[in-house]
Write a protein that holds these residues in place. Structure first.
Motif, PDB file in Angstrom:
ATOM      1  N   ARG A 326      72.634  47.150  43.494  1.00 17.56           N
ATOM      2  CA  ARG A 326      71.540  46.187  43.328  1.00 17.56           C
ATOM      3  C   ARG A 326      70.319  46.825  42.673  1.00 17.56           C
ATOM      4  O   ARG A 326      69.654  46.205  41.835  1.00 17.56           O
ATOM      5  CB  ARG A 326      71.155  45.578  44.679  1.00 17.56           C
ATOM      6  CG  ARG A 326      72.172  44.581  45.206  1.00 17.56           C
ATOM      7  CD  ARG A 326      71.739  44.068  46.573  1.00 17.56           C
ATOM      8  NE  ARG A 326      70.489  43.325  46.487  1.00 17.56           N
ATOM      9  CZ  ARG A 326      70.400  41.999  46.438  1.00 17.56           C
ATOM     10  NH1 ARG A 326      71.507  41.263  46.460  1.00 17.56           N
ATOM     11  NH2 ARG A 326      69.235  41.404  46.388  1.00 17.56           N
ATOM     12  N   LYS A 332      73.770  41.020  41.092  1.00 19.33           N
ATOM     13  CA  LYS A 332      73.263  40.026  42.026  1.00 19.33           C
ATOM     14  C   LYS A 332      74.354  39.662  43.025  1.00 19.33           C
ATOM     15  O   LYS A 332      75.515  39.505  42.659  1.00 19.33           O
ATOM     16  CB  LYS A 332      72.804  38.775  41.285  1.00 19.33           C
ATOM     17  CG  LYS A 332      71.625  39.008  40.345  1.00 19.33           C
ATOM     18  CD  LYS A 332      71.212  37.716  39.647  1.00 19.33           C
ATOM     19  CE  LYS A 332      70.027  37.947  38.723  1.00 19.33           C
ATOM     20  NZ  LYS A 332      69.607  36.706  38.030  1.00 19.33           N
ATOM     21  N   THR A 333      73.953  39.548  44.291  1.00 13.16           N
ATOM     22  CA  THR A 333      74.903  39.188  45.340  1.00 13.16           C
ATOM     23  C   THR A 333      74.360  38.017  46.138  1.00 13.16           C
ATOM     24  O   THR A 333      73.147  37.765  46.172  1.00 13.16           O
ATOM     25  CB  THR A 333      75.154  40.378  46.294  1.00 13.16           C
ATOM     26  OG1 THR A 333      73.920  40.737  46.931  1.00 13.16           O
ATOM     27  CG2 THR A 333      75.697  41.575  45.534  1.00 13.16           C
ATOM     28  N   SER A 334      75.271  37.316  46.762  1.00 13.43           N
ATOM     29  CA  SER A 334      74.887  36.213  47.643  1.00 13.43           C
ATOM     30  C   SER A 334      74.632  36.781  49.030  1.00 13.43           C
ATOM     31  O   SER A 334      75.548  37.008  49.800  1.00 13.43           O
ATOM     32  CB  SER A 334      75.999  35.164  47.696  1.00 13.43           C
ATOM     33  OG  SER A 334      75.650  34.119  48.575  1.00 13.43           O
ATOM     34  N   THR A 423      77.277  32.036  53.565  1.00 15.35           N
ATOM     35  CA  THR A 423      77.599  32.243  52.149  1.00 15.35           C
ATOM     36  C   THR A 423      77.935  30.919  51.473  1.00 15.35           C
ATOM     37  O   THR A 423      77.470  30.630  50.352  1.00 15.35           O
ATOM     38  CB  THR A 423      78.785  33.219  52.032  1.00 15.35           C
ATOM     39  OG1 THR A 423      78.433  34.469  52.642  1.00 15.35           O
ATOM     40  CG2 THR A 423      79.154  33.451  50.580  1.00 15.35           C
ATOM     41  N   LEU A 430      72.750  26.887  45.739  1.00 18.58           N
ATOM     42  CA  LEU A 430      72.581  27.490  44.424  1.00 18.58           C
ATOM     43  C   LEU A 430      73.236  26.623  43.347  1.00 18.58           C
ATOM     44  O   LEU A 430      72.699  26.464  42.239  1.00 18.58           O
ATOM     45  CB  LEU A 430      73.183  28.897  44.423  1.00 18.58           C
ATOM     46  CG  LEU A 430      72.923  29.764  43.187  1.00 18.58           C
ATOM     47  CD1 LEU A 430      71.420  30.045  43.042  1.00 18.58           C
ATOM     48  CD2 LEU A 430      73.691  31.072  43.281  1.00 18.58           C
ATOM     49  N   GLN A 438      75.272  30.372  37.976  1.00 19.19           N
ATOM     50  CA  GLN A 438      74.682  31.297  38.935  1.00 19.19           C
ATOM     51  C   GLN A 438      75.583  31.501  40.143  1.00 19.19           C
ATOM     52  O   GLN A 438      75.620  32.583  40.730  1.00 19.19           O
ATOM     53  CB  GLN A 438      73.302  30.787  39.370  1.00 19.19           C
ATOM     54  CG  GLN A 438      72.224  30.945  38.333  1.00 19.19           C
ATOM     55  CD  GLN A 438      71.997  32.394  37.962  1.00 19.19           C
ATOM     56  OE1 GLN A 438      71.980  33.269  38.812  1.00 19.19           O
ATOM     57  NE2 GLN A 438      71.852  32.638  36.655  1.00 19.19           N
ATOM     58  N   GLN A 442      76.579  35.253  41.155  1.00 20.31           N
ATOM     59  CA  GLN A 442      76.308  35.838  42.461  1.00 20.31           C
ATOM     60  C   GLN A 442      77.584  35.980  43.301  1.00 20.31           C
ATOM     61  O   GLN A 442      77.767  36.970  44.008  1.00 20.31           O
ATOM     62  CB  GLN A 442      75.272  35.005  43.203  1.00 20.31           C
ATOM     63  CG  GLN A 442      73.897  35.051  42.568  1.00 20.31           C
ATOM     64  CD  GLN A 442      72.822  34.476  43.479  1.00 20.31           C
ATOM     65  OE1 GLN A 442      73.027  34.332  44.677  1.00 20.31           O
ATOM     66  NE2 GLN A 442      71.672  34.158  42.893  1.00 20.31           N
ATOM     67  N   GLY A 445      79.467  38.834  41.782  1.00 17.50           N
ATOM     68  CA  GLY A 445      78.791  40.083  42.131  1.00 17.50           C
ATOM     69  C   GLY A 445      79.029  40.476  43.570  1.00 17.50           C
ATOM     70  O   GLY A 445      79.235  41.656  43.886  1.00 17.50           O
ATOM     71  N   SER A 446      78.999  39.490  44.469  1.00 23.86           N
ATOM     72  CA  SER A 446      79.262  39.764  45.888  1.00 23.86           C
ATOM     73  C   SER A 446      80.675  40.298  46.083  1.00 23.86           C
ATOM     74  O   SER A 446      80.898  41.258  46.834  1.00 23.86           O
ATOM     75  CB  SER A 446      79.057  38.508  46.723  1.00 23.86           C
ATOM     76  OG  SER A 446      77.718  38.051  46.641  1.00 23.86           O
TER      77      SER A 446
END
Length: 507
Positions: A326, A332-334, A423, A430, A438, A442, A445-446
């Motif tokens: 990060r 980007k993560t959730s 989540t 989102l 997005q 995210q 990314g997560s």
């Protein structure tokens, strides 16, 4: 504001973490890598004697920590006897007692000795010079001749001992030595002559270790105190060679009897031995199970709690991966540390099963959450409904996997249900606010962060280091603090400068 205190704290954490880890490796012999094996000797001593219809007391000398060996565990089998372990400046003893015994008796003592090249005996202060009984004539003249001849050919206590042994047992054996051997055994004679010459010496008993041997007896060896090195030196009473062989275990080093039986006759002790290898970490835990310092750590906990902490101590590794991705990479993560919890679930489910389960649960959850959004529920009620939905989804998937014979699918119950519910809620919001792009960024990314954290946390070397060296937690803290101090560009943000570099290229 000065950053000096910050860097001092980071430096102290690094030094403390490295120092404690190195100390545990050197002091407690915990290996750096998993799977390292250590040789262990299992030795059983069998005591046989005939009791005389009355009280019996049996004293057996026991081995202690010494050069090349450490005591791991010891056990006894002595039905009807009381047992006590005693220790003094001369060594350790086991004492069996009973009020009434008759006939043939057998007592058992077994010990596990860890082969440890770095092991050293406790510091021993040399006893005072033993008083020697004066020789009668003509033995006094023979003893003086042996001492004078060996003394003239020596330079110190060690060489004097070697020369004396060769004169008594070697090819140089003369009439004086043969005369004295009619009064003493070779080892006892050499010790008596050394003490007469003012050299501190004692006769000790050792066991030659050979795998699979039974009914072995102890052999006599000679220890001479070396004042220059402030330690005892071992000599072979037959050849005069100095040093302890690798396969020799000193059983009794105090100069007293190995076995003493009061209230019995025809006493004898024999030894059997086997060798095997076991993981080094297990051997060290056995050896230091009663150590006060180690008992302060998680190794003194029951195995169930140790297994729990083995997983908990992996969380800082996952946190370091999340902070790195990060802060430096810009993924980007959730949720901040949701990927760490998902990675923990992957450890329980295996990665392929975890990925499939995670994607199915989130996908179905998003569909149901999309329907719930039309009901205009309050946030708390909506999240609670999502939690119940996630539980239902996991239950259905588990039953279906069981019916289809997919045992791996049963492990999806390890997923953190509350985290999955939040989540799904975040991704749904989102989607409504910023669109599906997005959500994919995210969510992807997560998932990528969770997979990388899983690979780091499930590494055998990492699991071994984090569990056995708690100082690593301080090192991880220092690294996370350093990453938290970073204020530069993230790697993924460098894409913004690509148009500038394209404009600067010559046309």
């Amino acid at each position: 504001m000065s950053r000096l205190p910050f860097y001092v704290i980071v430096g102290l954490l690094l030094v403390a973490g490295i120092a404690t880890s190195v100390h545990r490796h050197l002091q407690f012999e915990i290996p750096w890598v998993p799977g390292e094996q250590r040789q262990v000797w299992e030795i059983e001593a069998v005591i046989n004697f005939n009791a005389q219809n009355g009280p019996v007391q049996v004293d057996l000398a026991l081995p202690s920590h010494q050069n090349g060996f450490r005591v791991l565990t010891e056990n006894t089998a002595s039905s009807g006897y009381g047992l006590a372990y005693k220790a003094d400046e001369l060594g350790r003893q086991a004492q069996w007692t009973t009020r009434d015994a008759a006939g043939s008796q057998q007592l058992y003592y077994s010990v596990q000795m860890l082969v440890s090249p770095d092991a050293r005996p406790p510091i021993q202060t040399p006893p005072g010079l033993a008083s020697t009984t004066p020789w009668e004539s003509p033995y006094d003249s023979a003893a003086s001749q042996l001492i004078d001849r060996a003394w003239a050919r020596s330079a110190n206590n060690a060489t004097f001992t070697r020369e004396l042994i060769l004169d008594v047992n070697g090819e140089r054996q003369g009439e004086s030595a043969r005369l004295l051997l009619t009064q003493e055994t070779p080892s006892a004679l050499i010790v008596r002559l050394l003490n007469q010459a003012g050299v501190q010496a004692r006769e000790v008993s050792g066991l030659v270790l050979e795998d699979g041997r039974r009914r072995q007896s102890l052999s006599s060896w000679i220890q001479v105190f070396d004042e220059s090195a402030n330690q005892w030196s071992l000599f072979n009473p037959i050849t005069g060679e100095q040093g302890q062989p690798d396969n020799l275990l000193l059983w009794e080093t105090g100069g007293r009897a190995v076995l003493e039986v009061q209230g019995g006759t025809n006493s004898r002790v024999s030894f059997s031995m086997l060798t095997h290898h076991q993981p080094a970490s297990a051997a060290v835990r056995n050896h230091y199970s009663e150590d006060t310092l180690l008992n302060f750590s998680i190794h003194s906990l029951p195995l169930e709690e140790q297994a729990l902490f083995q997983t908990i101590l992996l969380i800082p590794i996952g946190a370091l991966v999340v902070v790195f991705l990060r802060v430096l990479v810009g993924i980007k993560t959730s949720g901040t540390f949701m990927p760490v919890l998902i990675a923990l679930a992957f450890i329980q489910t295996t990665l392929p099963t975890g990925l499939i389960g995670f994607l199915l649960i989130v996908a179905v959850g998003l569909i149901i959450r999309n329907y719930l959004s039309y009901l205009n529920l309050l946030l708390v009620a909506r999240v609670s409904a999502v939690i119940i939905t996630v539980i239902a989804i996991i239950s259905i998937f588990t039953v279906l996997a069981y019916r289809m014979g997919l045992s791996a699918g049963l492990t999806v119950t390890f997923f953190p249900m509350i985290i999955l519910a939040w989540t799904i809620e975040r991704m749904s919001i989102l989607w409504e606010e910023e669109g599906p792009k997005q959500v994919l960024i995210q969510g992807g990314g997560s998932l990528l962060t969770a997979v990388l954290a899983y690979l780091a946390m499930n590494n055998p070397w990492v699991r071994h280091i984090t569990f056995n060296f708690l100082g690593v937690q301080l090192i991880l803290m220092a690294l996370i603090l350093l990453l938290g101090n970073y204020t530069g560009y993230r790697l993924l943000e460098l894409r913004r400068f690509k148009p500038i570099t394209d404009d600067e290229k010559p046309s």
